[in-house]
Design an enzyme around this catalytic site. Structure first.
Site, PDB file in Angstrom:
ATOM      1  N   HIS A 150      38.842  39.817  41.619  1.00 51.86           N
ATOM      2  CA  HIS A 150      39.207  40.797  42.643  1.00 51.86           C
ATOM      3  C   HIS A 150      40.711  40.698  42.888  1.00 51.86           C
ATOM      4  CE1 HIS A 150      39.145  43.098  46.391  1.00 51.86           C
ATOM      5  NE2 HIS A 150      37.933  43.497  46.036  1.00 51.86           N
ATOM      6  N   HIS A 151      41.337  41.849  43.097  1.00 49.84           N
ATOM      7  CA  HIS A 151      42.795  41.882  43.254  1.00 49.84           C
ATOM      8  C   HIS A 151      43.272  41.095  44.466  1.00 49.84           C
ATOM      9  CE1 HIS A 151      46.676  43.188  42.120  1.00 49.84           C
ATOM     10  NE2 HIS A 151      46.351  44.368  41.658  1.00 49.84           N
TER      11      HIS A 151
END
Length: 471
Positions: A150-151
């Site tokens: 996930h960013h």
């Protein structure tokens, strides 16, 4: 000290903050998978299948060295501040690390098909935000490793740094790796998190009020200076938010972001750098020029001519002394010269654009807006996310491994990065690996039904740029 030893030594610097910054908070709270996904991923092609026990042990060690890989997200009871990272007491490495075997023939097309499907599956938001998969069944005993994150965990450069922790400079097992130091184990409490945030905001209020009064006084006593600064900022904003002024590609209208397709390109880093140098630019400028050349060809094949295309360029704000990981970047969207046929001319123009962006005062304008957006109801953020203006193309470059690396005894031959589709039609990401530039293309299949044609056009655009270094 080797590259890996340097990475291991700095791994303890990985952001130890227990809360997300404002950019990470926005990515987390505004995510609507898959169109507004914040999943980034890396595909490593290996010369053989790595030893599973060593691979498992490497992940066990790396996740202890970087505690965020064993942490989940905790939202405050009310959204008065950013979420926090708290230890996942139920962390299960066997959930996050997996292995699959592709059916015959298991060629590159099959690997990409698996990767694009895996990337579209949302991460479990109640667990640590990553998954790694060993892909076996490739011809000749080869294998691949696919990591998705996930960013909010990290940006592209941080993702490359994280991957480097799993790799080594030799096939043999590496002894004497650093041991993770003991860290505090906070007790998750959503109510306490909200209360602490309110208390911190109350303490910071006098300072913020003082800055506001000072700014207002300056505007009243120096109106011409204040007006000039405002005009310069507005002009900068117009130059860095091109989608509002550049007509979108007619081929990419109506995109949904619900059908991701992966493609790859590669070339020699030395040749790409030499091509950029011929036109007074860098390897990164040559890479962007190649993408635009490919876009021009793709549109021409569909009977469309474009002079300019809106292109987003995420710019890293990391400094050399920053800790590993984290999210430190700003995005600028420019009117890219897709219609310029001469490759050297495109490179030169892109070089000028890149240099000017670094000094644009509006580049960090989101730092003012994000704290506000992060604290409004989710319906408001969703409305903002649906506003028009997303670029047609997004292009990123990441630092990569300068030399050969190995993953649990398997040689890493290529490392392809893939980004999400934040409203764009095509997301291109490039990272060098041992002298080879590896480009990963994430494409919106709803508007690009002929992915092989797009990849072929991009390859032709790359060859056109590389030809500058061969003359």
């Amino acid at each position: 000290m080797t590259t890996n030893e340097q990475a291991w030594a700095r791994a303890g610097e990985w952001p130890a903050e227990d809360r997300m910054n404002e950019l990470e908070t926005f990515l987390w709270r505004s995510e609507r998978h898959p169109r507004r996904s914040s999943t980034i991923s890396v595909l490593m092609m290996l010369d053989t299948a790595p030893d599973w026990e060593r691979l498992h042990a490497a992940h066990e060690w790396a996740t202890r060295l970087v505690p965020r890989m064993r942490s989940r997200v905790l939202e405050p009871a009310v959204p008065v501040g950013p979420p926090a990272w708290v230890p996942d007491r139920a962390f299960d490495l066997d959930y996050h690390l997996r292995r699959v075997r592709l059916p015959a023939p298991g060629a590159m097309a099959g690997v990409l098909a698996y990767a694009q499907g895996a990337a579209m599956v949302p991460l479990d938001r109640t667990r640590p935000l990553w998954e790694g998969t060993l892909i076996e069944g490739l011809p000749g005993g080869r294998a691949a490793y696919f990591l998705k994150l996930h960013h909010t965990l990290t940006d592209g450069p941080g993702g490359v740094q994280l991957v480097s922790l799993l790799q080594s400079r030799r096939r043999e097992h590496t002894d004497d790796k650093p041991v993770a130091p003991p860290r505090p184990d906070p007790v998750p409490d959503a109510g306490r998190l909200a209360a602490d945030e309110l208390a911190e905001q109350a303490l910071a209020l006098p300072s913020a009020a003082g800055k506001l009064v000072s700014a207002a006084a300056h505007a009243l006593t120096h109106p011409e200076s204040a007006a000039g600064s405002a005009l310069r900022f507005v002009g900068s904003l117009r130059r860095t938010v091109a989608p509002w002024s550049v007509p979108g590609s007619p081929l990419f209208r109506g995109r949904t972001g619900k059908s991701w397709r992966f493609g790859v390109l590669e070339c020699s880093l030395a040749e790409l750098g030499a091509a950029g140098e011929v036109a007074g630019g860098s390897a990164g400028d040559a890479y962007l020029a190649a993408l635009l050349g490919g876009m021009r060809r793709y549109h021409a094949r569909h009977g469309t001519d474009l002079a300019r295309m809106s292109m987003t360029m995420p710019l890293s704000l990391h400094r050399s002394d920053d800790p590993m990981g984290g999210n430190e970047w700003a995005g600028a969207t420019v009117a890219a010269p897709v219609g310029v046929e001469d490759a050297a001319e495109r490179i030169a123009e892109l070089r000028g654009t890149a240099l000017s962006l670094r000094v644009e005062p509006a580049l960090g304008s989101t730092s003012v807006l994000l704290p506000v957006l992060n604290r409004v109801p989710s319906a408001v953020r969703a409305t903002v996310g649906r506003l028009p203006g997303a670029a047609d193309l997004s292009a990123s470059t990441f630092p990569g491994a300068p030399c050969e690396t190995y993953l649990a005894g398997a040689k890493v031959e290529r490392t392809y990065p893939f980004g999400p589709l934040p409203g764009v039609a095509v997301m291109a990401a490039m990272a060098p690996h041992a002298g080879t530039c590896c480009v990963g293309l994430t494409v919106d299949g709803s508007v690009v039904p002929d992915l092989p044609v797009l990849v072929e056009c991009m390859r032709e655009g790359l060859d056109e740029v590389l030809a500058l270094a061969r003359t």
